[in-house]
Design an enzyme around this catalytic site. Structure first.
Site, short mmCIF file in Angstrom:
data_model
loop_
_atom_site.label_atom_id
_atom_site.label_comp_id
_atom_site.label_asym_id
_atom_site.label_seq_id
_atom_site.Cartn_x
_atom_site.Cartn_y
_atom_site.Cartn_z
N LYS A 120 0.79 -1.23 0.00
CA LYS A 120 0.00 0.00 0.00
C LYS A 120 0.83 1.29 0.00
O LYS A 120 0.45 2.27 -0.62
CB LYS A 120 -0.97 0.01 1.18
N ASP B 69 -9.91 2.65 2.20
CA ASP B 69 -10.05 2.02 3.52
C ASP B 69 -10.83 2.92 4.48
O ASP B 69 -11.65 2.45 5.27
CB ASP B 69 -8.67 1.71 4.12
#
Ligand code: ATR
Length: 280
Positions: free
Chosen positions: A71, A108
Site C-alpha cells: 500500500k 479504507d
C-alpha cells in the site's frame, strides 16, 4: 449473455495474496450484475510491484486493489493520487485512466466509516470522544475517516509513542496522543473505541486493555475480521457494549473501487456478507 466486446478485468496485488477474500467479494459482483469479467489474486513480490502496476494498462485491466505489503510503495509509483491518500500515506486501489496513466486512491477510510454508519445509523462522531488504539496503516485511515466525519476529540494510543505523534502530525485533526500506560483510563467518557492493532488477530494474543472505564453505550469496533469476534469484542459484548468487526469495512471499500473501474454502483447485500463470512 451474448458476446460483450470487453472482458472486464481487475485484481488484488499482494504478497502473499491467496488468503485474500477480495476475489470472492468482487467476483460476486460480476455474477450479480451479469457482467463478463473476473477479479484475480495477483501474487506480486515487492520488487516486482512497479512492473506489475505498469502492466495493468497493456493487459486491459481496469485497475487493482493493493494489500500487504504494497500500500505505501504503490503510492510512490502511481501517476496521480488524491490528497487524502497522500495524507494517509498509502493507497488501497489503482484505476487505469484512458491514457494508460494510473490513479491511486485510499478506500479504507470509506469502508471503515460506511460500515460504522450502516451498523449504527444513530452514531455521531462529535457526540463523545473517540479512542483509537494503534498507529499503523489501518489507524491512519481510521483517524482520517473520524476527522472527516466530524470527530471533535480523538484519543490516539500506540505502544510506540513516536509513531502516534508522527500520525497526528501528518493527518492533523483533533488528535491527542496519550501514553500506552494511559490506555485503560483513556476510555473514560468515550463514545467509540477502535482497535487497529494486530492484537486479537488470529495467531496473536488479545489486546491488553481493561474496559472498566468505558461507558457501556460506547461502540467497540475492531477492524480485524479473522476471527469474527476478537477477545476485545467478546469482552465488550459481555459487558453490554454494541460491537462491530472489520468484515463490513472490507465489503464497503469495494464499492468506490467499482465506481472507479467500471462506473457502477454496487451493493453490499446480506447474501454477499454471508458468502464472505462463510469463507472465513
Ligand atoms: P497495519 O498497517 O495493518 O495497521 P502495522 O503498520 O504493522 O499494521 O501496525 C500494527 C499496529 O499494531 C501498530 O500500531 C503496532 O504498534 P507499534 O507501532 O508499537 O509497533 C501495533 N502492535 C503490534 N504488536 C503490538 C503489541 N504486542 N502490543 C500493542 N500494539 C501492538
Amino acid at each position: 449473455m451474448g458476446h460483450p466486446d470487453k472482458f472486464l478485468l481487475a485484481g488484488v496485488m499482494g504478497w502473499p495474496v491467496m488468503h485474500s477474500r477480495s476475489p470472492a467479494l468482487h467476483n460476486y459482483w460480476f455474477q450479480r450484475y451479469h457482467l463478463a469479467g473476473t477479479y484475480l489474486p495477483l501474487a506480486i513480490r515487492p520488487e516486482g510491484l512497479e512492473a506489475a502496476l505498469r502492466a495493468l494498462a497493456p493487459l486491459g485491466f481496469a485497475g487493482c486493489n493493493l494489500t500487504i505489503p504494497h500500500k505505501e510503495q504503490a503510492l510512490r509509483i502511481v501517476d496521480h493520487a488524491d490528497e487524502r491518500a497522500r495524507k494517509i500515506g498509502a493507497i488501497s486501489c489503482v484505476s487505469v485512466n484512458a491514457d494508460g496513466s494510473l490513479t491511486g486512491t485510499n478506500n479504507d477510510w470509506y469502508g471503515f466509516i460506511e460500515n460504522l454508519r450502516e451498523a449504527f445509523p444513530g452514531w455521531r462522531a462529535d457526540a463523545a470522544p473517540c479512542v483509537v488504539m494503534g498507529a499503523g496503516g489501518g489507524s491512519r485511515a481510521v483517524v482520517d475517516a473520524l476527522t472527516h466525519a466530524g470527530a471533535k476529540d480523538i484519543r490516539l494510543i500506540n505502544r510506540t509513542a513516536e509513531r502516534a505523534q508522527l500520525l497526528a502530525r501528518d493527518l492533523g485533526g483533533p488528535v491527542t496522543c496519550l501514553r500506552w500506560e494511559e490506555r485503560h483510563a483513556a476510555l473514560e467518557g468515550a463514545g467509540l473505541l477502535v482497535n487497529t492493532t494486530s492484537q486479537g488477530m488470529v495467531g496473536n494474543p488479545p489486546l491488553d486493555l481493561k474496559l472498566d472505564a468505558l461507558p457501556t453505550n460506547a461502540v467497540v469496533y475492531d477492524i480485524i475480521y479473522i476471527p469474527g469476534e476478537t477477545p476485545l469484542l467478546r469482552d465488550a459484548r459481555l459487558r453490554g457494549n454494541p460491537t462491530l468487526n472489520g468484515l463490513g469495512m472490507l465489503l464497503h471499500q469495494g464499492r468506490p473501487a467499482w465506481k472507479g473501474w467500471f462506473g457502477l454502483d454496487v451493493e453490499v447485500t446480506q447474501e454477499l456478507r454471508k458468502l464472505i463470512e462463510d469463507s472465513l
